[in-house]
Design a protein around this motif. Sequence first.
Motif, PDB file in Angstrom:
ATOM      1  N   LEU A  73      44.031  39.862  50.639  1.00 55.04           N
ATOM      2  CA  LEU A  73      44.108  40.627  50.252  1.00 55.04           C
ATOM      3  C   LEU A  73      42.579  41.520  50.488  1.00 55.04           C
ATOM      4  O   LEU A  73      42.126  41.462  50.543  1.00 55.04           O
ATOM      5  N   SER A  74      43.542  43.428  51.022  1.00 53.54           N
ATOM      6  CA  SER A  74      42.175  43.481  51.234  1.00 53.54           C
ATOM      7  C   SER A  74      42.314  45.107  50.769  1.00 53.54           C
ATOM      8  O   SER A  74      43.631  46.098  50.278  1.00 53.54           O
ATOM      9  N   GLY A  75      41.050  45.968  50.178  1.00 55.40           N
ATOM     10  CA  GLY A  75      41.815  47.846  49.773  1.00 55.40           C
ATOM     11  C   GLY A  75      40.111  48.112  49.999  1.00 55.40           C
ATOM     12  O   GLY A  75      39.324  47.962  49.979  1.00 55.40           O
ATOM     13  N   GLN A  76      40.109  49.011  49.302  1.00 57.64           N
ATOM     14  CA  GLN A  76      39.002  50.177  49.855  1.00 57.64           C
ATOM     15  C   GLN A  76      39.356  51.318  48.524  1.00 57.64           C
ATOM     16  O   GLN A  76      40.286  51.932  48.254  1.00 57.64           O
ATOM     17  N   GLY A  77      38.888  51.444  47.126  1.00 59.42           N
ATOM     18  CA  GLY A  77      38.452  52.530  46.087  1.00 59.42           C
ATOM     19  C   GLY A  77      39.535  52.311  45.387  1.00 59.42           C
ATOM     20  O   GLY A  77      40.364  53.212  45.106  1.00 59.42           O
ATOM     21  N   VAL A  78      39.490  50.708  45.015  1.00 57.61           N
ATOM     22  CA  VAL A  78      40.792  50.555  43.686  1.00 57.61           C
ATOM     23  C   VAL A  78      39.543  49.624  42.648  1.00 57.61           C
ATOM     24  O   VAL A  78      38.576  49.251  43.587  1.00 57.61           O
ATOM     25  N   ARG A  79      40.041  50.035  41.895  1.00 55.79           N
ATOM     26  CA  ARG A  79      40.244  48.720  40.766  1.00 55.79           C
ATOM     27  C   ARG A  79      40.655  47.413  40.549  1.00 55.79           C
ATOM     28  O   ARG A  79      42.104  47.191  40.873  1.00 55.79           O
ATOM     29  N   ILE A  80      40.144  46.442  40.632  1.00 54.95           N
ATOM     30  CA  ILE A  80      40.700  44.841  40.174  1.00 54.95           C
ATOM     31  C   ILE A  80      40.549  44.426  39.392  1.00 54.95           C
ATOM     32  O   ILE A  80      39.262  44.115  38.896  1.00 54.95           O
ATOM     33  N   SER A  81      41.373  43.432  39.052  1.00 56.78           N
ATOM     34  CA  SER A  81      41.336  42.805  38.043  1.00 56.78           C
ATOM     35  C   SER A  81      41.869  41.022  38.130  1.00 56.78           C
ATOM     36  O   SER A  81      42.830  41.340  38.721  1.00 56.78           O
ATOM     37  N   LEU A  82      41.490  40.175  37.697  1.00 55.48           N
ATOM     38  CA  LEU A  82      41.665  38.931  37.561  1.00 55.48           C
ATOM     39  C   LEU A  82      42.229  38.765  36.283  1.00 55.48           C
ATOM     40  O   LEU A  82      41.327  38.308  35.263  1.00 55.48           O
ATOM     41  N   ARG A  83      43.413  38.217  35.796  1.00 53.36           N
ATOM     42  CA  ARG A  83      43.737  38.136  34.403  1.00 53.36           C
ATOM     43  C   ARG A  83      44.269  36.330  34.603  1.00 53.36           C
ATOM     44  O   ARG A  83      45.297  36.126  34.527  1.00 53.36           O
ATOM     45  N   ASP A  84      43.913  35.343  33.172  1.00 51.92           N
ATOM     46  CA  ASP A  84      44.005  34.370  33.424  1.00 51.92           C
ATOM     47  C   ASP A  84      43.932  33.616  34.623  1.00 51.92           C
ATOM     48  O   ASP A  84      44.409  32.352  34.517  1.00 51.92           O
ATOM     49  N   GLY A  85      43.074  33.843  35.290  1.00 51.77           N
ATOM     50  CA  GLY A  85      42.713  33.389  36.576  1.00 51.77           C
ATOM     51  C   GLY A  85      44.393  32.939  37.707  1.00 51.77           C
ATOM     52  O   GLY A  85      44.414  32.576  38.926  1.00 51.77           O
ATOM     53  N   THR A  86      45.316  33.346  37.383  1.00 50.92           N
ATOM     54  CA  THR A  86      46.701  33.527  38.282  1.00 50.92           C
ATOM     55  C   THR A  86      47.150  34.749  38.616  1.00 50.92           C
ATOM     56  O   THR A  86      48.104  34.666  39.248  1.00 50.92           O
ATOM     57  N   ALA A  87      46.766  36.081  37.437  1.00 50.14           N
ATOM     58  CA  ALA A  87      47.289  37.189  38.143  1.00 50.14           C
ATOM     59  C   ALA A  87      46.260  38.842  38.521  1.00 50.14           C
ATOM     60  O   ALA A  87      45.015  38.635  37.916  1.00 50.14           O
ATOM     61  N   LEU A  88      46.794  39.330  39.209  1.00 51.57           N
ATOM     62  CA  LEU A  88      45.544  40.799  40.185  1.00 51.57           C
ATOM     63  C   LEU A  88      46.453  41.347  39.572  1.00 51.57           C
ATOM     64  O   LEU A  88      47.498  41.554  40.102  1.00 51.57           O
ATOM     65  N   HIS A  89      45.713  42.211  38.733  1.00 46.10           N
ATOM     66  CA  HIS A  89      46.619  44.012  38.553  1.00 46.10           C
ATOM     67  C   HIS A  89      45.272  44.912  39.374  1.00 46.10           C
ATOM     68  O   HIS A  89      43.546  44.692  39.275  1.00 46.10           O
TER      69      HIS A  89
END
Length: 97
Positions: A73-89
């Motif tokens: 997973l790679s990105g630029q200029g994005v917000r990322i959050s990890l939920r419950d240790g198993t879900a990326l948003h």
Amino acid sequence: MFEDAATGTRITLSGDTFRLYLRSIRSIGIDDLRAVEEHCINRVYNTVSHFIRFTGGGQVRFVIGPTGELLELSGQGVRISLRDGTALHFGPYLARS
């Protein structure tokens, strides 16, 4: 770079670009579908590659392996959050005023 051999997590940062390797991800989501400008899906051998561009220029790429694991997973200029240790948003990065 951050690396945790026990969990297989590796994070590298360079400016506003990141690369993330996680073994525990089971789902990936987008916070607001209205912010998606482009979404391309490519199948290569046994993997599925996604590219998502958000309104305002943020983008993210990720590759899913044959058994559903997140390979990259790679990105630029994005917000990322990890939920419950198993879900990326993720969604577009919103600058604070």
